[in-house]
Motif scaffolding. Structure first.
Motif, PDB file in Angstrom:
ATOM      1  N   UNK A  45       0.554  -1.210  -0.293  1.00 46.12           N
ATOM      2  CA  UNK A  45       0.107  -0.042   0.132  1.00 46.12           C
ATOM      3  C   UNK A  45       0.736   1.182   0.191  1.00 46.12           C
ATOM      4  N   UNK A  46      -0.123   2.437  -0.287  1.00 44.34           N
ATOM      5  CA  UNK A  46       0.936   3.629  -0.271  1.00 44.34           C
ATOM      6  C   UNK A  46       1.437   3.818   1.112  1.00 44.34           C
ATOM      7  N   UNK A  47       0.109   3.603   1.897  1.00 45.16           N
ATOM      8  CA  UNK A  47       1.059   3.825   3.150  1.00 45.16           C
ATOM      9  C   UNK A  47       2.485   3.001   3.597  1.00 45.16           C
ATOM     10  N   UNK A  48       2.114   1.791   3.775  1.00 34.30           N
ATOM     11  CA  UNK A  48       3.909   0.982   4.046  1.00 34.30           C
ATOM     12  C   UNK A  48       4.551   1.441   3.024  1.00 34.30           C
ATOM     13  N   UNK A  49       4.539   1.448   1.739  1.00 32.63           N
ATOM     14  CA  UNK A  49       5.657   2.188   0.705  1.00 32.63           C
ATOM     15  C   UNK A  49       6.506   3.579   1.625  1.00 32.63           C
ATOM     16  N   UNK A  50       5.834   4.511   1.891  1.00 38.28           N
ATOM     17  CA  UNK A  50       5.810   5.465   2.592  1.00 38.28           C
ATOM     18  C   UNK A  50       6.982   5.525   3.772  1.00 38.28           C
ATOM     19  N   UNK A  51       6.329   4.464   4.941  1.00 43.50           N
ATOM     20  CA  UNK A  51       6.971   3.879   6.040  1.00 43.50           C
ATOM     21  C   UNK A  51       8.694   3.113   5.256  1.00 43.50           C
TER      22      UNK A  51
END
Length: 265
Positions: A251-257
Motif C-alpha cells: 500500500x502507499x502507506x506501507x511504501x512511505x513507512x
C-alpha cells in the motif's frame, strides 16, 4: 513552450578519481547532447531530470539516478526545474561499474554521500577524509540496484512531448486517446502506434506509470493518501490504493513507512 539551453562550464578537467558538479537547472532548460571522456552519474537532489540517451528518453526523480559510461552521448534537462548533481568518475575508478546506460535506485546513504562530497569538494584532503567518502560512493554504486526503467519520455521535438508534458502537469486530465488524437491532429490509431513506437508502451500504460511516479513525488512532499488520490484523478482513495498496491506490491502507506525507515538506518 520552448526550452532554453545551458552551456557547460569551460575548462573542465578529468576527475581524479571523482569530481562533483552542483547546479540548478531552471524549468524547461537542458544541456545539449554531448559526451564525456569519463563516466558520469546524473542525479537530482530535488525536482526531476529528463535524460535522453541511446535513442530513448526518460524522467527520473530523487529516488533514482542514471549511470552514463565514458563516451556515451546524452542530453540532460528538466521540465519543472531541478537541483542537479553530476558526479564525474574516472575510468579506472569506475572500471567494474556498468558499461551501458543504467537507471538505478538511490539509497538514503548514497544521497547523503553525494551531499557530503559536494560540501567538501573545494577542501584540501589533509587527513584522507575526502578519499574515504569517495570510496564509500564507489562502494554504493557497485551495490546499486538497477531498475527496469524510469518514466519513459518522448524524444524532444515530437508532438507527443506536448501530450506528456500536459499530463505530467495535470495527471488528473480526463482526456483519453480520442480527445488527444483530435488535439494533435492525427487519428486515434496513429496516435497509439506512434506513442508505442516512441515511448515503448501504450498511452494507457504510460499514464498508469506516470500516476505512480507522481504519487511517490507528492507523498514524499507531505501530501496524504486521500489528497494524493484526488490530485492524480482517481475516483476514490480505495481505487488509488488498489492501483498502487498492484504496481508496487504494497500500500502507499506501507511504501512511505518503508522509505522513512530507510532514512533512519
Amino acid at each position: 513552450m520552448t526550452w532554453g539551453t545551458i552551456e557547460a562550464p569551460p575548462g573542465t578537467v578529468p576527475p581524479q578519481p571523482i569530481t562533483v558538479r552542483a547546479q540548478l537547472i531552471p524549468a524547461r532548460h537542458f544541456f545539449p547532447e554531448h559526451a564525456h571522456r569519463w563516466n558520469q552519474m546524473v542525479y537530482a537532489i530535488s525536482g526531476v531530470l529528463t535524460v535522453a540517451v541511446e535513442g530513448r528518453s526518460f524522467v527520473i526523480s530523487p529516488e533514482q539516478a542514471v549511470w552514463l559510461p565514458t563516451g556515451l552521448r546524452h542530453r540532460v534537462g528538466s521540465l519543472v526545474g531541478a537541483e542537479f548533481r553530476s558526479l564525474w568518475i574516472a575510468d579506472e575508478a569506475g572500471r567494474d561499474l556498468p558499461k551501458i546506460a543504467t537507471v538505478f535506485s538511490v539509497t538514503p546513504l548514497l544521497r547523503a554521500l553525494i551531499v557530503e562530497v559536494t560540501a567538501i569538494e573545494a577542501e584540501e584532503d589533509s587527513d584522507g577524509y575526502a578519499g574515504r567518502v569517495t570510496d564509500l560512493i564507489l562502494d554504493q554504486l557497485r551495490r546499486a540496484q538497477p531498475l527496469p526503467g524510469a518514466l519513459p519520455w518522448p524524444r524532444g521535438g515530437s508532438s507527443l512531448t506536448a501530450l506528456c508534458e500536459a499530463l505530467y502537469a495535470d495527471p488528473s486530465d480526463p482526456r483519453g486517446p480520442e480527445a488527444w488524437s483530435r488535439e494533435l491532429g492525427m487519428s486515434e490509431r496513429t496516435l497509439g502506434r506512434r506513442f508505442e513506437a516512441e515511448v515503448g508502451m501504450s498511452l494507457r500504460s504510460w499514464r498508469r506509470r506516470l500516476r505512480l511516479f507522481k504519487a511517490i513525488e507528492l507523498m514524499g512532499g507531505g501530501l496524504d493518501v486521500t489528497r494524493t488520490a484526488l490530485e492524480l484523478g482517481y475516483g476514490s482513495t480505495s481505487a488509488f490504493v488498489y492501483a498502487f498496491r498492484t504496481e508496487m506490491g504494497r500500500s502507499p502507506q506501507a511504501y512511505m513507512r518503508g522509505r522513512g525507515a530507510d532514512r533512519l538506518e
